[in-house]
Design a protein around this motif. Structure first.
Motif, PDB file in Angstrom:
ATOM      1  N   THR A 258      76.615  71.324  55.363  1.00 36.14           N
ATOM      2  CA  THR A 258      76.305  71.494  56.782  1.00 36.14           C
ATOM      3  C   THR A 258      76.365  70.171  57.540  1.00 36.14           C
ATOM      4  O   THR A 258      76.484  70.169  58.759  1.00 36.14           O
ATOM      5  CB  THR A 258      74.903  72.102  56.971  1.00 36.14           C
ATOM      6  OG1 THR A 258      73.927  71.235  56.372  1.00 36.14           O
ATOM      7  CG2 THR A 258      74.826  73.482  56.329  1.00 36.14           C
ATOM      8  N   ASN A 259      76.291  69.061  56.812  1.00 32.29           N
ATOM      9  CA  ASN A 259      76.325  67.772  57.495  1.00 32.29           C
ATOM     10  C   ASN A 259      76.726  66.679  56.513  1.00 32.29           C
ATOM     11  O   ASN A 259      76.525  66.802  55.299  1.00 32.29           O
ATOM     12  CB  ASN A 259      74.961  67.439  58.103  1.00 32.29           C
ATOM     13  CG  ASN A 259      75.037  66.288  59.097  1.00 32.29           C
ATOM     14  OD1 ASN A 259      76.101  65.986  59.634  1.00 32.29           O
ATOM     15  ND2 ASN A 259      73.917  65.630  59.333  1.00 32.29           N
ATOM     16  N   GLN A 261      76.898  62.222  56.819  1.00 25.76           N
ATOM     17  CA  GLN A 261      76.730  61.046  57.668  1.00 25.76           C
ATOM     18  C   GLN A 261      76.887  59.776  56.845  1.00 25.76           C
ATOM     19  O   GLN A 261      76.419  59.700  55.704  1.00 25.76           O
ATOM     20  CB  GLN A 261      75.344  61.042  58.335  1.00 25.76           C
ATOM     21  CG  GLN A 261      75.107  62.179  59.311  1.00 25.76           C
ATOM     22  CD  GLN A 261      75.900  62.029  60.592  1.00 25.76           C
ATOM     23  OE1 GLN A 261      76.359  60.938  60.928  1.00 25.76           O
ATOM     24  NE2 GLN A 261      76.068  63.126  61.314  1.00 25.76           N
ATOM     25  N   ARG A 339      82.456  66.655  57.319  1.00 30.94           N
ATOM     26  CA  ARG A 339      81.866  67.462  58.397  1.00 30.94           C
ATOM     27  C   ARG A 339      82.880  68.455  58.952  1.00 30.94           C
ATOM     28  O   ARG A 339      82.530  69.575  59.320  1.00 30.94           O
ATOM     29  CB  ARG A 339      81.370  66.564  59.538  1.00 30.94           C
ATOM     30  CG  ARG A 339      80.083  65.845  59.256  1.00 30.94           C
ATOM     31  CD  ARG A 339      79.444  65.364  60.558  1.00 30.94           C
ATOM     32  NE  ARG A 339      80.328  64.547  61.363  1.00 30.94           N
ATOM     33  CZ  ARG A 339      80.442  63.237  61.267  1.00 30.94           C
ATOM     34  NH1 ARG A 339      79.733  62.580  60.358  1.00 30.94           N
ATOM     35  NH2 ARG A 339      81.258  62.564  62.056  1.00 30.94           N
TER      36      ARG A 339
END
Length: 439
Positions: A258-259, A261, A339
């Motif tokens: 979902t993510n 970073q 992402r």
């Protein structure tokens, strides 16, 4: 003389003025004046930028379908009640073949496999045959494979769009060319290599258990135990140049992220990528780490091992960290790719090029000059020929161009050099209409 109701005249004036107002930011940008508001985006031939042509490896789609079907067949037969046991399963020659341990379960096995064979869409995806009484053979259909390639290309096009949008570039042009190619044009991006490296990365992330039974001497020769495969370490990692044996099935794919970073490891300040799974992916990841505590598992990106740490304890939070000798830029690029989603197929750059901003500016100058000269001569001719009525016609022509420009700005249309020629043709068509009216 036509007599329009007051409300209709007010409505027409409102639409006209609104369209003209929408055109002002674009006119200001052409004149070097910054006016807030939507603007017409300039195409590659006007703004300069990068373009690449990508081609998909369609053979990979067939291979992925085969692997996915193998895993589904094993799962469905294992979860049947009672379980249906099978012998060695073969995936040679592009088809799946296996033998039932108990021939009396043929009918029940066929019934369990029919939903997989038929698929969820209108196209039959696999043909199912039973030979020699208890051997099942599943062969992909041509229609099913063609549909899978179409779906993969649609997904790849959307992933490419998401990755480019993450760069913050304005209005890229992304179109399918034929069945297996994607054309990408990004105005304002002067470095095609950055675009190439971003789109050329499949970003297929996998977590697979290491096969600790494999002998290092066999791994060095590319020999894997049954049910496993040899995967090389990625360049730049401490074990680059060597390989490792991992189990083919039972791992976790990165499509449930979902993510992602870019961040820094607090222990050594190295660039890393923090990832977060969705609920289903987090549960699978927790189960995998809980059931294999103390065992090594490999983090694999695009078919190369980044690292193979030991599972010291169950990871229950649905979060993990990927390290692998990243720079800040490469970690951020990987985070963008993760992402945006993994590409369903590998994309190879078959053509790339750059249009310099100087060439784009020159095209704008010449295009606007040609448009101004042509339009000016038309306006003079109309005004000289028809007098006061010609002045009215000229005002209508100018408003027509401004309204068209305003509508293009509102809908964020991309203007190219042929588009400027289209403006001139629009003026010509409007002139013809005025001539007919005045004559």
């Amino acid at each position: 003389m036509l007599d329009f109701p007051t409300w209709k005249r007010a409505w027409l004036w409102f639409l006209t003025l609104a369209a003209v107002a929408a055109a002002l930011p674009t006119l200001g940008s052409l004149g070097g004046v910054s006016i807030p508001g939507p603007q017409v985006n300039l195409g590659l031939d006007l703004a300069g930028g990068s373009q690449i042509l990508l081609e998909a490896n369609t053979k990979q789609v067939a291979r992925q379908r085969l692997e996915s079907m193998e895993e589904d067949v094993r799962r469905v037969l294992r979860q049947a009640s009672p379980a249906i046991r099978i012998g060695d399963l073969s995936t040679s020659n592009g088809r799946i073949s296996f033998l039932l341990d108990n021939p009396s379960q043929v009918d029940r096995a066929r019934e369990e496999l029919l939903p997989l064979v038929n698929g969820s869409g209108p196209v039959r995806e696999w043909n199912l045959e039973v030979v020699d009484g208890s051997r099942f053979v599943l062969t992909p259909t041509k229609n099913g494979l063609d549909q899978a390639i179409t779906n993969a290309m649609d997904t790849a096009t959307e992933v490419v769009r998401k990755r480019i949008d993450a760069l913050g570039t304005r209005e890229p042009t992304i179109i399918r060319e034929g069945d297996t190619r994607i054309s990408v044009q990004v105005p304002g991006l002067s470095d095609p290599e950055a675009l190439k490296s971003l789109l050329g990365q499949t970003a297929k992330l996998e977590f697979k258990l290491v096969d600790t039974t494999a002998l290092q001497s066999d791994v060095a020769q590319g020999i894997a135990p049954p049910g496993s495969e040899i995967v090389p370490y990625a360049p730049g990692t401490p074990l680059a140049g060597t390989s490792i044996a991992v189990k083919r099935l039972g791992g976790i794919r990165g499509d449930s992220l979902t993510n992602a970073q870019q961040s820094f490891d607090q222990r050594n300040n190295q660039a890393v990528v923090d990832i977060t799974f969705d609920q289903a992916g987090g549960k699978k990841f927790a189960d995998l780490t809980a059931q294999n505590t103390g065992k090594p598992f490999a983090i694999i990106l695009d078919g190369q091992v980044l690292s193979a740490p030991n599972i010291n304890e169950p990871i229950l939070g649905g979060k993990a960290q990927i390290s692998g000798s990243f720079t800040t830029e490469s970690a951020n690029q990987l985070a963008i790719s993760l992402r945006s989603g993994a590409l369903p197929v590998d994309l190879t750059v078959v053509q790339q090029g750059t249009v310099g901003p100087e060439l784009g500016a020159d095209s704008i100058r010449k295009g606007l000059l040609a448009m101004a000269v042509g339009s000016g001569l038309v306006l003079l001719l109309i005004g000289f020929t028809y007098g006061r009525l010609g002045v009215y016609a000229n005002i209508a022509l100018v408003l027509n161009v401004l309204m068209l420009l305003g509508v293009m700005a509102v809908f964020k249309t991309t203007l190219t050099l042929p588009g400027i020629a289209g403006f001139v043709l629009t003026i010509g068509a409007a002139v013809d209409a005025n001539v007919l009216i005045n004559e």
